[in-house]
Design a protein around this motif. Structure first.
Motif, PDB file in Angstrom:
ATOM      1  N   PRO A 100       1.374  -1.595   5.515  1.00 38.40           N
ATOM      2  CA  PRO A 100       2.350  -0.561   5.126  1.00 38.40           C
ATOM      3  C   PRO A 100       3.393  -1.070   4.131  1.00 38.40           C
ATOM      4  O   PRO A 100       3.737  -0.370   3.166  1.00 38.40           O
ATOM      5  N   ASP A 101       3.913  -2.289   4.365  1.00 38.85           N
ATOM      6  CA  ASP A 101       4.881  -2.861   3.423  1.00 38.85           C
ATOM      7  C   ASP A 101       4.245  -3.083   2.056  1.00 38.85           C
ATOM      8  O   ASP A 101       4.856  -2.824   1.012  1.00 38.85           O
ATOM      9  N   ILE A 102       3.003  -3.575   2.058  1.00 30.63           N
ATOM     10  CA  ILE A 102       2.297  -3.835   0.803  1.00 30.63           C
ATOM     11  C   ILE A 102       2.076  -2.543   0.029  1.00 30.63           C
ATOM     12  O   ILE A 102       2.274  -2.495  -1.198  1.00 30.63           O
ATOM     13  N   ILE A 103       1.711  -1.477   0.729  1.00 32.45           N
ATOM     14  CA  ILE A 103       1.451  -0.196   0.060  1.00 32.45           C
ATOM     15  C   ILE A 103       2.729   0.373  -0.550  1.00 32.45           C
ATOM     16  O   ILE A 103       2.728   0.880  -1.681  1.00 32.45           O
ATOM     17  N   VAL A 104       3.843   0.288   0.185  1.00 26.49           N
ATOM     18  CA  VAL A 104       5.119   0.791  -0.343  1.00 26.49           C
ATOM     19  C   VAL A 104       5.527   0.008  -1.587  1.00 26.49           C
ATOM     20  O   VAL A 104       5.937   0.585  -2.614  1.00 26.49           O
ATOM     21  N   MET A 105       5.401  -1.325  -1.518  1.00 30.76           N
ATOM     22  CA  MET A 105       5.743  -2.148  -2.683  1.00 30.76           C
ATOM     23  C   MET A 105       4.817  -1.852  -3.860  1.00 30.76           C
ATOM     24  O   MET A 105       5.250  -1.800  -5.014  1.00 30.76           O
ATOM     25  N   ALA A 106       3.528  -1.641  -3.574  1.00 29.86           N
ATOM     26  CA  ALA A 106       2.572  -1.320  -4.634  1.00 29.86           C
ATOM     27  C   ALA A 106       2.924   0.011  -5.291  1.00 29.86           C
ATOM     28  O   ALA A 106       2.820   0.152  -6.518  1.00 29.86           O
ATOM     29  N   ALA A 107       3.359   0.987  -4.479  1.00 27.44           N
ATOM     30  CA  ALA A 107       3.711   2.304  -5.019  1.00 27.44           C
ATOM     31  C   ALA A 107       4.935   2.218  -5.931  1.00 27.44           C
ATOM     32  O   ALA A 107       4.928   2.735  -7.054  1.00 27.44           O
ATOM     33  N   VAL A 108       5.975   1.551  -5.465  1.00 26.49           N
ATOM     34  CA  VAL A 108       7.223   1.461  -6.241  1.00 26.49           C
ATOM     35  C   VAL A 108       7.024   0.606  -7.492  1.00 26.49           C
ATOM     36  O   VAL A 108       7.333   1.020  -8.618  1.00 26.49           O
ATOM     37  N   ILE A 118       3.455  -8.145  -5.155  1.00 22.34           N
ATOM     38  CA  ILE A 118       2.743  -8.336  -3.881  1.00 22.34           C
ATOM     39  C   ILE A 118       2.362  -9.793  -3.670  1.00 22.34           C
ATOM     40  O   ILE A 118       2.437 -10.295  -2.534  1.00 22.34           O
ATOM     41  N   ILE A 119       1.980 -10.500  -4.716  1.00 22.55           N
ATOM     42  CA  ILE A 119       1.642 -11.920  -4.569  1.00 22.55           C
ATOM     43  C   ILE A 119       2.872 -12.717  -4.155  1.00 22.55           C
ATOM     44  O   ILE A 119       2.803 -13.600  -3.289  1.00 22.55           O
ATOM     45  N   ARG A 120       4.014 -12.409  -4.728  1.00 20.86           N
ATOM     46  CA  ARG A 120       5.243 -13.085  -4.324  1.00 20.86           C
ATOM     47  C   ARG A 120       5.555 -12.797  -2.851  1.00 20.86           C
ATOM     48  O   ARG A 120       5.978 -13.682  -2.106  1.00 20.86           O
ATOM     49  N   TYR A 121       5.333 -11.556  -2.444  1.00 23.08           N
ATOM     50  CA  TYR A 121       5.559 -11.178  -1.046  1.00 23.08           C
ATOM     51  C   TYR A 121       4.611 -11.940  -0.128  1.00 23.08           C
ATOM     52  O   TYR A 121       5.015 -12.440   0.932  1.00 23.08           O
ATOM     53  N   ALA A 122       3.343 -12.046  -0.519  1.00 22.13           N
ATOM     54  CA  ALA A 122       2.347 -12.746   0.293  1.00 22.13           C
ATOM     55  C   ALA A 122       2.710 -14.218   0.465  1.00 22.13           C
ATOM     56  O   ALA A 122       2.606 -14.773   1.565  1.00 22.13           O
TER      57      ALA A 122
END
Length: 432
Positions: free
Chosen positions: A151-159, A204-208
């Motif tokens: 869910p966090d990844i999808i929100v970040m991907a959307a924004v 997303i890579i930075r988040y991962a």
């Protein structure tokens, strides 16, 4: 075409639901694309977790904390916005129903409705927080698995994807942006897929990395999901008629009702002359209209004409000429049919998704599946660009589009990534 779901339900089922005018067809398919991508990504992450390729990370959480004033305020503001528009919509329905989208983006609404719903949501958050509050907040350590972060990844991907798509689109159309920068940034139209992909990937890579997720396994897991999401997103482009189509197929024109009919060169020129006012807004002269004739081959006679050329009647951007007997907001059709490139990409990407989904279990070298995705996506987009309308650059005598440049780099990068991953995987294996 269906600018929003109101027109889709009216045409397909004969049902008129005015509130569906708020649900734009393009936005609907984008939402479905994110949901489908999240589903595929979650399942693939779970599979890799079972194989031991992905591990959970311990995190400390605090339960029983008192609710903060900021949380109460946020819910109050959110409730005010919703109540302001919902009650306002109900009270001004006669006016608002004429153009729901414009009404929702305007400053019109009900202050009373906003205060009521804002107060209810703020109080509800306060009461819920009080019930969960403990005299002494307790620290707990839990294991968070990668699939739980989707869910966090999808929100970040959307924004990040939306911002990136906007930035790259405006760079590609700098002249339009320089004339109206505020309008270009706030407009709902004008998005570049590769811009969204690049910016979202970086975020997303930075988040991962920050959350201790194996990046190689994450990108491999995301490859089929990305291809499927792109195919569904292109459905939004095609069914809404958002302007993301190809050059004109001069073997076909459209009649006054929006139907595609075959045309010879003389008929094509006659239609261009008859629609000179429309074409003059698009091109410096009608001699520079981008077109390529391609009549339906005899061996493909079972396919409809609109597979090779389409006029996009009732398109959402009102591009084209007035349709005969049509009244309302969306009554335009292209006078000369264009190649429906979004349709071609839907078909191609669904096939490529199937291939990626099939090989994901056979390819065990981390990073290779994503390398295959880059090659597939780059090749697909590079070739479809040959019949798409796009801004071209002048680089040492060559005239590529932004998408051609990026897609070429993706193919090269994908091949390089596969070579690199196979090399380091081979080097990591102990000699026998």
């Amino acid at each position: 075409m269906y600018p929003n779901l109101y027109y889709a339900f009216k045409d397909l089922f004969g049902i008129e639901i005015p509130v569906f005018k708020l649900l734009q067809t393009f936005g609907f398919f984008v939402a479905i694309a994110f949901l489908a991508g999240a589903y595929v990504l979650t399942n693939e992450l779970k599979r890799r977790e079972k194989l031991g390729w992905l591990k959970g990370v311990p995190e400390t959480i605090i339960t029983g904390k008192p609710v903060t004033a900021g949380e109460v305020l946020f819910h109050g503001v959110l409730g005010f916005i919703l109540g302001f528009k919902i009650l306002g919509l109900a009270l001004d329905w006669a006016e608002a129903s004429q153009d729901l989208q414009s009404y929702m983006l305007s400053a019109k609404g009900s202050v009373l409705g906003g205060l009521l719903l804002g107060g209810i949501l703020a109080y509800s958050k306060f009461r819920t927080g009080k019930k969960q509050e403990k005299a002494t907040p307790k620290e707990e350590t839990v294991i968070v698995m990668p699939h739980q972060r989707v869910p966090d990844i999808i929100v970040m991907a959307a924004v990040a994807g939306l911002l990136g798509a906007k930035i790259f689109h405006n760079l590609e159309n700098w002249n339009d942006f320089s004339q109206d920068p505020i309008g270009s940034l706030l407009s709902f139209s004008g998005l570049t897929f590769y811009g969204g992909l690049i910016v979202a990937a970086v975020v997303i890579i930075r988040y991962a990395v920050r959350k201790g997720i194996n990046v190689w396994q994450l990108i491999d897991s995301s490859a089929p999901a990305l291809m499927l999401a792109y195919a569904i997103g292109r459905m939004g482009c095609h069914f809404s008629g958002d302007g993301d189509w190809g050059i004109y197929n001069s073997s076909y024109v459209t009649d006054a009702a929006g139907k595609v009919v075959p045309a010879d060169p003389t008929r094509f020129q006659q239609m261009v002359q008859a629609s000179q006012q429309f074409f003059s807004r698009q091109y410096a002269s009608i001699e520079h209209i981008p077109h390529a004739p391609f009549p339906k081959p005899a061996g493909l006679s079972f396919l409809p004409d609109w597979f090779f050329a389409y006029g996009y009647p009732h398109n959402v951007i009102n591009e084209g000429v007035q349709m005969a007997g049509c009244t309302g907001k969306y009554c335009s059709v292209l006078p000369v049919a264009v190649y429906p490139t979004a349709l071609y990409e839907i078909i191609a990407c669904l096939i490529l998704f199937g291939i990626l989904y099939a090989v994901r279990k056979r390819v065990t070298v981390p990073g290779v599946v994503f390398g295959i995705y880059l090659i597939f996506n780059g090749l697909e987009r590079f070739f479809v660009e040959k019949i798409r309308v796009n801004t071209k650059y002048d680089i040492f005598g060559f005239h590529p589009t932004q998408a051609e440049i990026i897609s070429s780099l993706m193919v090269i990068g994908g091949a390089g990534l596969i070579w690199y991953c196979r090399k380091i995987n081979k080097a990591a294996k102990p000699a026998v």
